[in-house]
Write an enzyme that holds these catalytic residues in place. Structure first.
Site, PDB file in Angstrom:
ATOM      1  CD1 TRP A 100      35.488  39.776  42.736  1.00 16.52           C
ATOM      2  CD2 TRP A 100      34.390  41.617  43.176  1.00 16.52           C
ATOM      3  NE1 TRP A 100      36.081  40.573  43.669  1.00 16.52           N
ATOM      4  CE2 TRP A 100      35.448  41.727  43.830  1.00 16.52           C
ATOM      5  CE3 TRP A 100      33.537  42.652  43.292  1.00 16.52           C
ATOM      6  CZ2 TRP A 100      36.018  42.722  44.754  1.00 16.52           C
ATOM      7  CZ3 TRP A 100      33.649  43.867  44.198  1.00 16.52           C
ATOM      8  CH2 TRP A 100      34.849  43.630  44.762  1.00 16.52           C
ATOM      9  CG  ASP A 174      33.866  42.347  37.024  1.00 20.43           C
ATOM     10  OD1 ASP A 174      34.954  43.033  36.629  1.00 20.43           O
ATOM     11  OD2 ASP A 174      33.442  42.386  38.159  1.00 20.43           O
ATOM     12  CE  LYS A 198      40.939  44.636  42.438  1.00 23.27           C
ATOM     13  NZ  LYS A 198      39.447  44.311  41.948  1.00 23.27           N
TER      14      LYS A 198
HETATM   15  C1  LIG Z   1      37.946  44.625  42.367  1.00 23.52           C
HETATM   16  C2  LIG Z   1      36.867  44.234  41.731  1.00 23.52           C
HETATM   17  C3  LIG Z   1      35.652  44.994  41.427  1.00 23.52           C
HETATM   18  C4  LIG Z   1      35.532  46.198  42.451  1.00 23.52           C
HETATM   19  O1  LIG Z   1      36.093  47.335  41.724  1.00 23.52           O
HETATM   20  P1  LIG Z   1      36.013  48.686  42.549  1.00 23.52           P
HETATM   21  O2  LIG Z   1      36.708  49.458  41.655  1.00 23.52           O
HETATM   22  O3  LIG Z   1      36.497  48.740  43.733  1.00 23.52           O
HETATM   23  O4  LIG Z   1      34.499  49.163  42.337  1.00 23.52           O
HETATM   24  C5  LIG Z   1      34.744  44.434  40.723  1.00 23.52           C
HETATM   25  N1  LIG Z   1      34.802  43.415  39.952  1.00 23.52           N
HETATM   26  C6  LIG Z   1      35.982  42.457  40.260  1.00 23.52           C
HETATM   27  C7  LIG Z   1      36.201  41.185  39.604  1.00 23.52           C
HETATM   28  C8  LIG Z   1      37.278  42.840  41.006  1.00 23.52           C
HETATM   29  O5  LIG Z   1      38.161  42.225  41.154  1.00 23.52           O
END
Ligand SMILES: *Cc1c(COP(=O)(O)O)cnc(C)c1O
Length: 362
Positions: A100, A174, A198
């Site tokens: 990521w 993030d 998530k």
């Molecule tokens: C799932 C995830 C993303 C991507 O998110 P989207 O909503 O699919 O764009 C980005 N960063 C992390 C750490 C993730 O787990």
């Protein structure tokens, strides 16, 4: 999603009741986003989240769209110029600890002068480089980290203190797969973002929490709907926000309050992760390659002694009602996600199945 929340949403789908139980004659999907009903839903979600995560008053909470991946572009468009000379591309520094943060680095290169401050690629993304070894540029506008690498199962157990490392850069986090699983150290953060799907609610909502002094530096090309200052000035209603996803996230926030808040969730998440790592480490069949100090509480990848057993493991698991265990295709093996809505009994059921499978394949 917590089952309790789904049941509540189902009972409110056709006719939403306000806090006093008074029905309004329409469901949330049918409301105007500017009407008093939805305005109250949105304000309640925001204030509950602020109190749950103890977000300080000098941070704005923004409800946006585009997911974590869109933020990989929106963040540099808004923040790269924070400390840049006029007319120059701002410097943005990245710590890459898995897929990521790797993606974030690549995307930011379209908008800013990027730099790899540290990487754990050489270890196969099974570790986090010691912050003392990070090469942060003096002129960096921000340093980006992914606080929990969802695919590799690597998690920061504490956020880096950039000030103590001699940097004035803002920390961008993030926290898509970590948010609401433990308390947040806001004093170290400039901006945090995460897709809701998530740990907060359904897909479609993106959470951004940003310190006020970082607003107002967006590039001229930044789309207005993605300009944090514009979104903040309009209370996340510059354009139509993802109303149903905000409503559902608000129900999840209420549920989290009823569980005892984030501190109680953290205790629960520690027990769940401990039970699973213990089962993996004490077995001769399963293994997890991540360094002990940064093993994720939320996403636990594990491997069987041989790939040849994967299909049998997965089909037996499905038959026992244990779903979604297949690892990400880039890593292989298995992956268990232990988000807030997964109860300890779910982990215990998995551990019992793993032990039984190991006995059968000893
Ligand atoms: C799932 C995830 C993303 C991507 O998110 P989207 O909503 O699919 O764009 C980005 N960063 C992390 C750490 C993730 O787990």
């Amino acid at each position: 999603m917590p089952e309790e929340v789904l049941v509540q949403a189902a009972s409110e789908m056709l006719d939403w009741p306000d806090a006093n139980g008074k029905r309004c004659g329409m469901g949330v999907m049918e409301m105007s986003h500017r009407g008093k009903e939805f305005t109250s839903i949105c304000a309640h979600a925001e204030s509950t989240l602020r109190s749950l995560l103890a977000v300080p008053a000098h941070f704005k909470i923004l409800f946006m769209q585009g997911g974590g991946l869109a933020e990989n572009a929106i963040v540099p468009m808004n923040l790269n110029a924070l400390r840049a000379q006029p007319g120059q591309r701002g410097q943005t520094d990245f710590v890459v600890t898995g897929s990521w943060s790797q993606k974030s680095l690549q995307e930011a290169g379209k908008y800013s002068d990027t730099h790899l401050a540290a990487s754990s690629q050489a270890s196969g993304f099974t570790d986090i480089p010691d912050p003392a070894s990070w090469e942060i540029r003096q002129g960096a506008s921000y340093v980006h980290i992914c606080s929990n690498e969802t695919i590799h199962g690597v998690e920061f157990q504490a956020l880096p203190d950039l000030k103590a490392l001699g940097s004035d850069a803002a920390l961008v986090v993030d926290f898509s797969s970590q948010v609401a699983s433990r308390p947040v150290e806001w004093s170290r953060i400039g901006l945090a973002f995460g897709g809701a799907q998530k740990n907060l609610g359904p897909a479609g909502l993106t959470l951004v929490v940003v310190r006020e002094d970082l607003l107002g530096h967006a590039m001229a090309i930044c789309p207005s709907a993605f300009n944090y200052q514009t979104v903040a000035a309009n209370g996340s209603m510059y354009n139509t926000p993802p109303t149903y996803a905000i409503y559902m996230a608000g129900l999840v926030f209420d549920w989290l309050q009823r569980q005892g808040g984030i501190a109680a969730m953290e205790v629960q998440n520690i027990s769940k992760a401990r039970a699973l790592y213990q089962a993996i480490d004490s077995s001769g069949l399963y293994s997890n390659p991540v360094a002990a100090h940064c093993r994720s509480r939320m996403n636990v990848p594990f491997f069987l002694r041989t790939e040849a057993l994967n299909d049998a493991f997965l089909s037996g698991a499905a038959a026992a009602g244990l779903l979604q265990l297949k690892g990400h295709k880039s890593v292989g093996g298995m992956r268990t996600s232990l988000y807030n809505a997964m109860p300890l009994t779910g982990v215990q059921a998995l551990v019992a199945y793993m032990q039984e499978f190991e006995r059968r394949h000893a």
